[in-house]
Motif scaffolding. Sequence first.
Motif, PDB file in Angstrom:
ATOM      1  N   THR A 139       0.811  -1.222   0.000  1.00 45.74           N
ATOM      2  CA  THR A 139       0.000   0.000   0.000  1.00 45.74           C
ATOM      3  C   THR A 139       0.843   1.271   0.000  1.00 45.74           C
ATOM      4  O   THR A 139       0.341   2.343  -0.322  1.00 45.74           O
ATOM      5  CB  THR A 139      -0.948   0.014   1.209  1.00 45.74           C
ATOM      6  OG1 THR A 139      -0.177  -0.068   2.417  1.00 45.74           O
ATOM      7  CG2 THR A 139      -1.911  -1.161   1.161  1.00 45.74           C
ATOM      8  N   ARG A 156       0.513   0.721 -11.418  1.00 45.56           N
ATOM      9  CA  ARG A 156      -0.668   1.051 -10.629  1.00 45.56           C
ATOM     10  C   ARG A 156      -0.264   1.898  -9.435  1.00 45.56           C
ATOM     11  O   ARG A 156       0.689   1.570  -8.719  1.00 45.56           O
ATOM     12  CB  ARG A 156      -1.381  -0.219 -10.181  1.00 45.56           C
ATOM     13  CG  ARG A 156      -1.855  -1.085 -11.365  1.00 45.56           C
ATOM     14  CD  ARG A 156      -2.653  -2.278 -10.881  1.00 45.56           C
ATOM     15  NE  ARG A 156      -3.124  -3.097 -12.001  1.00 45.56           N
ATOM     16  CZ  ARG A 156      -4.247  -2.873 -12.676  1.00 45.56           C
ATOM     17  NH1 ARG A 156      -5.022  -1.839 -12.338  1.00 45.56           N
ATOM     18  NH2 ARG A 156      -4.611  -3.665 -13.671  1.00 45.56           N
ATOM     19  N   PRO A 159      -2.118   1.295  -3.940  1.00 39.47           N
ATOM     20  CA  PRO A 159      -3.451   0.741  -3.748  1.00 39.47           C
ATOM     21  C   PRO A 159      -3.863   0.743  -2.272  1.00 39.47           C
ATOM     22  O   PRO A 159      -3.019   0.850  -1.371  1.00 39.47           O
ATOM     23  CB  PRO A 159      -3.290  -0.692  -4.244  1.00 39.47           C
ATOM     24  CG  PRO A 159      -1.884  -1.028  -3.837  1.00 39.47           C
ATOM     25  CD  PRO A 159      -1.085   0.252  -3.982  1.00 39.47           C
ATOM     26  N   THR A 160      -5.142   0.612  -2.022  1.00 41.06           N
ATOM     27  CA  THR A 160      -5.589   0.308  -0.670  1.00 41.06           C
ATOM     28  C   THR A 160      -5.295  -1.166  -0.409  1.00 41.06           C
ATOM     29  O   THR A 160      -4.972  -1.935  -1.318  1.00 41.06           O
ATOM     30  CB  THR A 160      -7.091   0.562  -0.529  1.00 41.06           C
ATOM     31  OG1 THR A 160      -7.795  -0.340  -1.393  1.00 41.06           O
ATOM     32  CG2 THR A 160      -7.445   2.003  -0.900  1.00 41.06           C
ATOM     33  N   GLU A 162      -7.396  -3.432   0.276  1.00 38.82           N
ATOM     34  CA  GLU A 162      -8.400  -4.232  -0.432  1.00 38.82           C
ATOM     35  C   GLU A 162      -8.042  -4.355  -1.907  1.00 38.82           C
ATOM     36  O   GLU A 162      -8.153  -5.443  -2.504  1.00 38.82           O
ATOM     37  CB  GLU A 162      -9.787  -3.607  -0.269  1.00 38.82           C
ATOM     38  CG  GLU A 162     -10.337  -3.636   1.147  1.00 38.82           C
ATOM     39  CD  GLU A 162      -9.692  -2.596   2.059  1.00 38.82           C
ATOM     40  OE1 GLU A 162      -9.033  -1.652   1.537  1.00 38.82           O
ATOM     41  OE2 GLU A 162      -9.827  -2.728   3.292  1.00 38.82           O
ATOM     42  N   GLU A 163      -7.619  -3.236  -2.507  1.00 40.09           N
ATOM     43  CA  GLU A 163      -7.238  -3.272  -3.920  1.00 40.09           C
ATOM     44  C   GLU A 163      -6.026  -4.168  -4.139  1.00 40.09           C
ATOM     45  O   GLU A 163      -5.970  -4.930  -5.109  1.00 40.09           O
ATOM     46  CB  GLU A 163      -6.940  -1.854  -4.414  1.00 40.09           C
ATOM     47  CG  GLU A 163      -8.166  -0.973  -4.544  1.00 40.09           C
ATOM     48  CD  GLU A 163      -7.804   0.480  -4.819  1.00 40.09           C
ATOM     49  OE1 GLU A 163      -8.644   1.187  -5.402  1.00 40.09           O
ATOM     50  OE2 GLU A 163      -6.688   0.897  -4.447  1.00 40.09           O
ATOM     51  N   ALA A 164      -5.056  -4.095  -3.244  1.00 38.77           N
ATOM     52  CA  ALA A 164      -3.857  -4.918  -3.378  1.00 38.77           C
ATOM     53  C   ALA A 164      -4.213  -6.397  -3.301  1.00 38.77           C
ATOM     54  O   ALA A 164      -3.686  -7.217  -4.063  1.00 38.77           O
ATOM     55  CB  ALA A 164      -2.851  -4.554  -2.289  1.00 38.77           C
ATOM     56  N   ARG A 166      -7.102  -7.738  -4.040  1.00 39.82           N
ATOM     57  CA  ARG A 166      -7.856  -8.102  -5.233  1.00 39.82           C
ATOM     58  C   ARG A 166      -6.940  -8.265  -6.438  1.00 39.82           C
ATOM     59  O   ARG A 166      -7.101  -9.189  -7.242  1.00 39.82           O
ATOM     60  CB  ARG A 166      -8.923  -7.028  -5.524  1.00 39.82           C
ATOM     61  CG  ARG A 166      -9.729  -7.282  -6.799  1.00 39.82           C
ATOM     62  CD  ARG A 166     -10.842  -6.264  -6.941  1.00 39.82           C
ATOM     63  NE  ARG A 166     -10.359  -4.901  -6.851  1.00 39.82           N
ATOM     64  CZ  ARG A 166      -9.808  -4.235  -7.885  1.00 39.82           C
ATOM     65  NH1 ARG A 166      -9.661  -4.841  -9.063  1.00 39.82           N
ATOM     66  NH2 ARG A 166      -9.413  -2.981  -7.731  1.00 39.82           N
ATOM     67  N   LEU A 167      -5.963  -7.378  -6.569  1.00 38.15           N
ATOM     68  CA  LEU A 167      -5.047  -7.440  -7.707  1.00 38.15           C
ATOM     69  C   LEU A 167      -4.073  -8.612  -7.592  1.00 38.15           C
ATOM     70  O   LEU A 167      -3.622  -9.154  -8.604  1.00 38.15           O
ATOM     71  CB  LEU A 167      -4.259  -6.128  -7.812  1.00 38.15           C
ATOM     72  CG  LEU A 167      -5.053  -4.881  -8.216  1.00 38.15           C
ATOM     73  CD1 LEU A 167      -4.213  -3.624  -7.997  1.00 38.15           C
ATOM     74  CD2 LEU A 167      -5.495  -4.977  -9.666  1.00 38.15           C
TER      75      LEU A 167
END
Length: 313
Positions: A139, A156, A159-160, A162-164, A166-167
């Motif tokens: 993050t 990218r 990220p948050t 959550e985004e990390a 998900r990715l």
Amino acid sequence: MQAVIVAGGKGTRLRPLTYQMPKPMLPLFERPFLVFLVERCREAGITDIVINVHYQAHQIQQYFGDGSRFGVRIRYSIEESALDTAGAVKLAEPLFSGAPLVVFNADILTDLDLKALIAAHRSAGAVATIALTRVEDPTAFGLVELDSDDRVLAFREKPTAEEAARLGIDTVNAGTYVLEPHIFAPVPAATPWSFERQLFPGLLAAAQPVLGFVSSAYWLDIGNPAKYWQAHSDILTGHMPYSLAAREHRPGIWIAPNAEVDPQAQLEAPCYIGEYCRLGPQATIAAGTILGSASLVNRPLSAGLYPPGTMVP
């Protein structure tokens, strides 16, 4: 091959240490960090080096001169105003030899295998190869997304959590590159320009081959006081290979050749005692202490990084 070391930053995150000294000249166990980078180039067979300088430039120029003392050739590219990372390398374009460039950020401590990085660049036929490292918490970084052949697909922003998740990406830019010099032709002269935000994304947009070289080598950005301290600690504990100009008297107890240590002094591992230090009989050196040269200690000293000439009578 030719090296470009980007060393012009003001080191604002390291203040007050950098008020009177450029960040790359801060000592790592009594040697300027920039010496470590120059020696890494030489050991990899790269002897043609351009150093980008700006803040306190004269200190770097006076210390390294033409590089002959270090077995290399050094020339300087002087920034009159800050040009960001890619803009700083663009400024050095008149000094390019036409060979691929190995570019370093001058605040990264790593034992990355430069020869392997260069070989991967050549084998892939890439115009740019970016050294990458994996991090537990992505993050705080911009992420680099790769395909199955390690070609870069996207950059990218931070990220948050959550985004990390998900990715599923944990690879970040490690600050060392191999670049074909022609990629700087479109970069506007005397204009701040970023590798991460402009040059590299521009190469992807133009469908140019950009390779990601993922490494498990030691990696640390030493750009703030906590990380600068951690670099010393990691070297003392063996996490980062580094040649110390001292002798290991006992496991983890490093004492420079000209230091004087009273037999009654108490030293706890790991610690480092610099050149011409004097430790009296009442000295107690706590684990995690790095004592700079010409220091005098004769009472208990807590863990920390002590500058040269520290007096604790």
